[in-house]
Design a protein around this motif. Structure first.
Motif, PDB file in Angstrom:
ATOM      1  N   TYR A  31       0.943  -1.018   0.249  1.00 11.77           N
ATOM      2  CA  TYR A  31      -0.032  -0.067  -0.016  1.00 11.77           C
ATOM      3  C   TYR A  31       0.881   1.161   0.091  1.00 11.77           C
ATOM      4  CZ  TYR A  31      -4.077  -2.923   0.768  1.00 11.77           C
ATOM      5  OH  TYR A  31      -5.142  -3.676   0.610  1.00 11.77           O
ATOM      6  N   TYR A  33       1.195   5.542  -0.097  1.00 12.44           N
ATOM      7  CA  TYR A  33       0.375   6.520   0.501  1.00 12.44           C
ATOM      8  C   TYR A  33       1.004   7.859  -0.043  1.00 12.44           C
ATOM      9  CZ  TYR A  33      -1.881   3.411   3.445  1.00 12.44           C
ATOM     10  OH  TYR A  33      -2.570   2.361   3.935  1.00 12.44           O
ATOM     11  N   ASN A  38      -4.384   6.883   0.793  1.00 12.05           N
ATOM     12  CA  ASN A  38      -4.135   5.533   0.205  1.00 12.05           C
ATOM     13  C   ASN A  38      -4.276   5.565  -1.355  1.00 12.05           C
ATOM     14  OD1 ASN A  38      -3.946   2.837  -0.503  1.00 12.05           O
ATOM     15  ND2 ASN A  38      -5.196   1.965   1.338  1.00 12.05           N
ATOM     16  N   TYR A  40      -3.632   2.797  -3.189  1.00 12.87           N
ATOM     17  CA  TYR A  40      -3.364   1.329  -3.558  1.00 12.87           C
ATOM     18  C   TYR A  40      -4.021   1.180  -4.942  1.00 12.87           C
ATOM     19  CZ  TYR A  40      -3.092  -3.865  -3.366  1.00 12.87           C
ATOM     20  OH  TYR A  40      -2.873  -5.086  -3.698  1.00 12.87           O
ATOM     21  N   LYS A  41      -5.364   1.743  -4.938  1.00 10.38           N
ATOM     22  CA  LYS A  41      -6.113   1.240  -6.148  1.00 10.38           C
ATOM     23  C   LYS A  41      -5.945   2.184  -7.285  1.00 10.38           C
ATOM     24  CE  LYS A  41      -9.673  -1.229  -3.363  1.00 10.38           C
ATOM     25  NZ  LYS A  41     -11.058  -1.264  -3.033  1.00 10.38           N
ATOM     26  N   SER A 137       6.925   3.566   1.571  1.00 12.25           N
ATOM     27  CA  SER A 137       5.709   3.736   0.757  1.00 12.25           C
ATOM     28  C   SER A 137       4.973   4.914   1.070  1.00 12.25           C
ATOM     29  CB  SER A 137       4.929   2.315   1.118  1.00 12.25           C
ATOM     30  OG  SER A 137       4.459   2.428   2.601  1.00 12.25           O
TER      31      SER A 137
END
Length: 162
Positions: A31, A33, A38, A40-41, A137
């Motif tokens: 994940y 940021y 976030n 992630y998608k 991340s």
């Protein structure tokens, strides 16, 4: 070269999301940021030319950086030398950026590397013939200071145990 996997020989954890098929039995994506958001998608391919969409491991990225400087990527040595071509700005000012790489000083040693938006850092240190790869991340500015300090400490430790 036809794909990223071909550059990183015998590795199965590196691919371009959206351009290459995800590999069988690959590791899960982390994940990421952008500060508190976030992502992630989100489709990382919006920045394909800057490396966006590249999914990899720290190991694969370090191997790639090492091969980039030791003849494992380009067939002609002069192509590798072009990577170290220092850029000059239109106003004539020399800039500490080369063709895709920046020159760094890590604990008094020359390193050539590249950073990524989310805090990825990879470099090659010619004097020691080693590569370092770090993933953080979060694209928070404070993380970039952490990376700078971490790579200094890491190189000191590597030199201590040599």
């Amino acid at each position: 070269v036809g794909s990223v996997q071909m550059c990183i020989r015998d590795r199965n954890s590196t691919w371009f999301i959206g351009l290459e098929d995800e590999l069988v039995d690959t590791k899960s994506l982390i994940y990421q940021y952008a500060e508190e958001t976030n992502t992630y998608k989100e489709d990382p391919s919006f920045d394909l030319f800057g490396g966006g969409g590249l999914a990899s491991t720290t190991r694969d990225l370090a191997i790639f950086m090492h091969q980039l400087f030791t003849g494992g990527i380009f067939t002609k040595p002069e192509t590798s030398k072009l990577l170290l071509t220092k850029l000059t700005l239109k106003n004539g000012e020399k800039y500490n950026y080369h063709l895709g790489l920046r020159k760094y000083d890590i604990s008094g040693k020359v390193a050539y590397g590249h950073t990524g938006f989310y805090g990825t850092y990879a470099c090659y240190i010619p004097e020691d013939n080693i590569s370092i790869s770090i993933f953080v991340s979060n694209a928070d500015v404070k993380k970039k200071k952490f990376i700078a300090e971490f790579k200094e400490d890491l190189l000191k430790e590597i030199n201590r145990i040599k």
